[in-house]
Design a protein around this motif. Sequence first.
Motif, PDB file in Angstrom:
ATOM      1  N   LEU A  86       0.830  -1.206   0.000  1.00 57.05           N
ATOM      2  CA  LEU A  86       0.000   0.000   0.000  1.00 57.05           C
ATOM      3  C   LEU A  86       0.861   1.252   0.000  1.00 57.05           C
ATOM      4  N   PHE A  87       1.866   1.282   0.867  1.00 56.06           N
ATOM      5  CA  PHE A  87       2.754   2.448   0.936  1.00 56.06           C
ATOM      6  C   PHE A  87       3.453   2.696  -0.400  1.00 56.06           C
ATOM      7  N   LEU A  88       4.026   1.652  -0.982  1.00 50.31           N
ATOM      8  CA  LEU A  88       4.758   1.826  -2.233  1.00 50.31           C
ATOM      9  C   LEU A  88       3.817   2.202  -3.377  1.00 50.31           C
ATOM     10  N   GLY A  89       2.596   1.668  -3.367  1.00 49.56           N
ATOM     11  CA  GLY A  89       1.633   2.048  -4.387  1.00 49.56           C
ATOM     12  C   GLY A  89       1.284   3.520  -4.312  1.00 49.56           C
ATOM     13  N   VAL A  90       1.015   4.006  -3.110  1.00 49.77           N
ATOM     14  CA  VAL A  90       0.713   5.435  -2.927  1.00 49.77           C
ATOM     15  C   VAL A  90       1.924   6.276  -3.293  1.00 49.77           C
ATOM     16  N   TYR A  91       3.107   5.814  -2.917  1.00 47.29           N
ATOM     17  CA  TYR A  91       4.330   6.547  -3.235  1.00 47.29           C
ATOM     18  C   TYR A  91       4.512   6.682  -4.748  1.00 47.29           C
ATOM     19  N   CYS A  92       4.306   5.599  -5.481  1.00 46.77           N
ATOM     20  CA  CYS A  92       4.486   5.638  -6.940  1.00 46.77           C
ATOM     21  C   CYS A  92       3.487   6.583  -7.612  1.00 46.77           C
ATOM     22  N   ILE A  93       2.304   6.727  -7.016  1.00 49.90           N
ATOM     23  CA  ILE A  93       1.302   7.640  -7.580  1.00 49.90           C
ATOM     24  C   ILE A  93       1.586   9.089  -7.205  1.00 49.90           C
ATOM     25  N   ALA A  94       1.952   9.321  -5.934  1.00 52.82           N
ATOM     26  CA  ALA A  94       2.092  10.688  -5.439  1.00 52.82           C
ATOM     27  C   ALA A  94       3.452  11.312  -5.715  1.00 52.82           C
ATOM     28  N   ALA A  95       4.525  10.521  -5.675  1.00 52.20           N
ATOM     29  CA  ALA A  95       5.881  11.078  -5.791  1.00 52.20           C
ATOM     30  C   ALA A  95       6.124  11.862  -7.073  1.00 52.20           C
ATOM     31  N   PRO A  96       5.632  11.440  -8.253  1.00 47.15           N
ATOM     32  CA  PRO A  96       5.870  12.238  -9.466  1.00 47.15           C
ATOM     33  C   PRO A  96       5.285  13.639  -9.387  1.00 47.15           C
ATOM     34  N   PHE A  97       4.234  13.832  -8.610  1.00 41.05           N
ATOM     35  CA  PHE A  97       3.641  15.168  -8.460  1.00 41.05           C
ATOM     36  C   PHE A  97       4.378  15.987  -7.413  1.00 41.05           C
ATOM     37  N   ILE A  98       4.860  15.320  -6.353  1.00 39.89           N
ATOM     38  CA  ILE A  98       5.554  16.036  -5.274  1.00 39.89           C
ATOM     39  C   ILE A  98       6.989  16.361  -5.660  1.00 39.89           C
ATOM     40  N   TRP A  99       7.663  15.385  -6.294  1.00 40.69           N
ATOM     41  CA  TRP A  99       9.057  15.565  -6.714  1.00 40.69           C
ATOM     42  C   TRP A  99       9.172  15.276  -8.218  1.00 40.69           C
ATOM     43  N   PRO A 100       8.734  16.183  -9.072  1.00 43.05           N
ATOM     44  CA  PRO A 100       8.701  15.902 -10.519  1.00 43.05           C
ATOM     45  C   PRO A 100      10.074  15.667 -11.138  1.00 43.05           C
ATOM     46  N   ASP A 101      11.133  16.083 -10.459  1.00 43.55           N
ATOM     47  CA  ASP A 101      12.471  15.916 -11.025  1.00 43.55           C
ATOM     48  C   ASP A 101      13.069  14.532 -10.749  1.00 43.55           C
ATOM     49  N   LEU A 102      12.442  13.746  -9.902  1.00 37.16           N
ATOM     50  CA  LEU A 102      12.984  12.429  -9.588  1.00 37.16           C
ATOM     51  C   LEU A 102      12.819  11.481 -10.766  1.00 37.16           C
ATOM     52  N   THR A 103      13.860  10.697 -11.002  1.00 40.79           N
ATOM     53  CA  THR A 103      13.824   9.751 -12.131  1.00 40.79           C
ATOM     54  C   THR A 103      13.882   8.285 -11.669  1.00 40.79           C
ATOM     55  N   ASP A 104      14.014   8.089 -10.378  1.00 39.32           N
ATOM     56  CA  ASP A 104      14.208   6.722  -9.869  1.00 39.32           C
ATOM     57  C   ASP A 104      13.054   6.252  -8.995  1.00 39.32           C
ATOM     58  N   ILE A 105      11.893   6.831  -9.146  1.00 35.33           N
ATOM     59  CA  ILE A 105      10.758   6.513  -8.282  1.00 35.33           C
ATOM     60  C   ILE A 105      10.375   5.041  -8.388  1.00 35.33           C
ATOM     61  N   TYR A 106      10.188   4.570  -9.610  1.00 35.15           N
ATOM     62  CA  TYR A 106       9.675   3.209  -9.802  1.00 35.15           C
ATOM     63  C   TYR A 106      10.760   2.157  -9.568  1.00 35.15           C
ATOM     64  N   SER A 107      11.993   2.464  -9.927  1.00 31.48           N
ATOM     65  CA  SER A 107      13.070   1.515  -9.655  1.00 31.48           C
ATOM     66  C   SER A 107      13.313   1.402  -8.150  1.00 31.48           C
ATOM     67  N   SER A 112      12.681  -1.923  -3.291  1.00 26.34           N
ATOM     68  CA  SER A 112      12.137  -1.970  -1.933  1.00 26.34           C
ATOM     69  C   SER A 112      11.209  -3.144  -1.728  1.00 26.34           C
ATOM     70  N   ILE A 113      10.301  -3.376  -2.667  1.00 28.29           N
ATOM     71  CA  ILE A 113       9.327  -4.447  -2.475  1.00 28.29           C
ATOM     72  C   ILE A 113       9.972  -5.828  -2.608  1.00 28.29           C
ATOM     73  N   LEU A 114      11.135  -5.888  -3.246  1.00 27.77           N
ATOM     74  CA  LEU A 114      11.889  -7.141  -3.331  1.00 27.77           C
ATOM     75  C   LEU A 114      12.821  -7.337  -2.138  1.00 27.77           C
ATOM     76  N   TYR A 115      12.818  -6.401  -1.215  1.00 29.26           N
ATOM     77  CA  TYR A 115      13.659  -6.457  -0.014  1.00 29.26           C
ATOM     78  C   TYR A 115      15.141  -6.568  -0.366  1.00 29.26           C
ATOM     79  N   LEU A 116      15.567  -5.730  -1.295  1.00 32.44           N
ATOM     80  CA  LEU A 116      16.976  -5.691  -1.688  1.00 32.44           C
ATOM     81  C   LEU A 116      17.615  -4.344  -1.356  1.00 32.44           C
ATOM     82  N   ALA A 117      16.910  -3.530  -0.579  1.00 28.94           N
ATOM     83  CA  ALA A 117      17.366  -2.160  -0.352  1.00 28.94           C
ATOM     84  C   ALA A 117      18.660  -2.091   0.445  1.00 28.94           C
TER      85      ALA A 117
END
Length: 370
Positions: A86-107, A112-117
């Motif tokens: 749920l957190f990552l889903g909301v993050y992927c939707i909201a982050a492009p609007f909050i931080w439009p310059d970020l290019t690594d949102i989805y990667s 993170s969801i693969l627990y490789l962070a």
Amino acid sequence: MMETAYKLHYNPALDGLRGVAILLVILSHAHAPLFDGAFFGVDLFFVLSGFLITSLLLMEFRSQGRIDYWRFYRRRFFRLMPALALFLGVYCIAAPFIWPDLTDIYSDALVSILYLADYGIAFFDSPDTLLHMWSLSVEEHFYLIWPPLLVLLLRKSAAMRGRIWLPLLALWVLSTLWRAFWVGQGQQFYEIFFRFDTRASGLVAGGLLAALMVEKPQWIERLKSQRAYSMWFVLAVPLIMELGWDNQHAMLWGITVVEVAAIVILLSVQKPAGLVYEMLTAPALVKLGRLSYGVYLWHYPVVRYLRAEYSWPVAVIGGVLISTALAALSFYTVERWALRYRDGRQTGRMPARSGMARQEPALREATQNS
């Protein structure tokens, strides 16, 4: 055959300790002055998580002579993954609007969801915008490895009259020395800080304490009787808050000091009495601790945004309030559904509403993690 639900007696002081830990983490990420070393709050989570998980596994092994791995991993999945997704889903939707310059949102979300962070950050600087995901990866690696390793150690220790605490003590010492080895090799601070293999000592320390609570050797009983004096050791924790980022002394001995302090605190609150117990059972701390997993998930993007726009007190207060509200929304919707599904599936039917209400405190005690 119906499975047995292994639960621990609910101790509100442990939720209070979670509350303290999450406050330290937020202070660290808000860059609050005098709290450079507040990242040690994660080590409190590690020790507490290792203590609770190992206690449950030891209960099961002592009762059944084995550990049901599938049951364990299924329960971990339903406790942790729904809130994370749920957190990552909301993050992927909201982050492009909050931080439009970020290019690594989805990667970042994928790692993170693969627990490789943990290893991703240590060696590949990914994820960056979800930096706090490293500790969840460390714990997940522990969950994968610990049950079979613990069973192996339990069977090997049978020749020593079942004293499992001895190999766990050796494992804790070795894991601490392993971290010091990499400091001696000149590895960068962040490469040591984020990795499972160099941060597993706290989880093992919690496992050691769980074994000591089960086997009760004479020396641990004497130590418990002297807890009024041993609590002075906890005062060392505020003193090491000056060990800020990039200070290798934090890796060499600072983490160990916090782990020992966490063990002392956990020993002191095993009985519902005393100043420490009263402090940790303050209602606000307990409520925050009950939501600590969700607060940890949501706090970093919130604090990251606030600290860029406002002063650190606003980042701290706003971070606590906003992330707690989001965590509560997550818990009382997605997480509660997942917990009911998990336990309903386990017993073959959904628990009655009144029964669920009675079980929830013990359920939280056994399953909530940082």
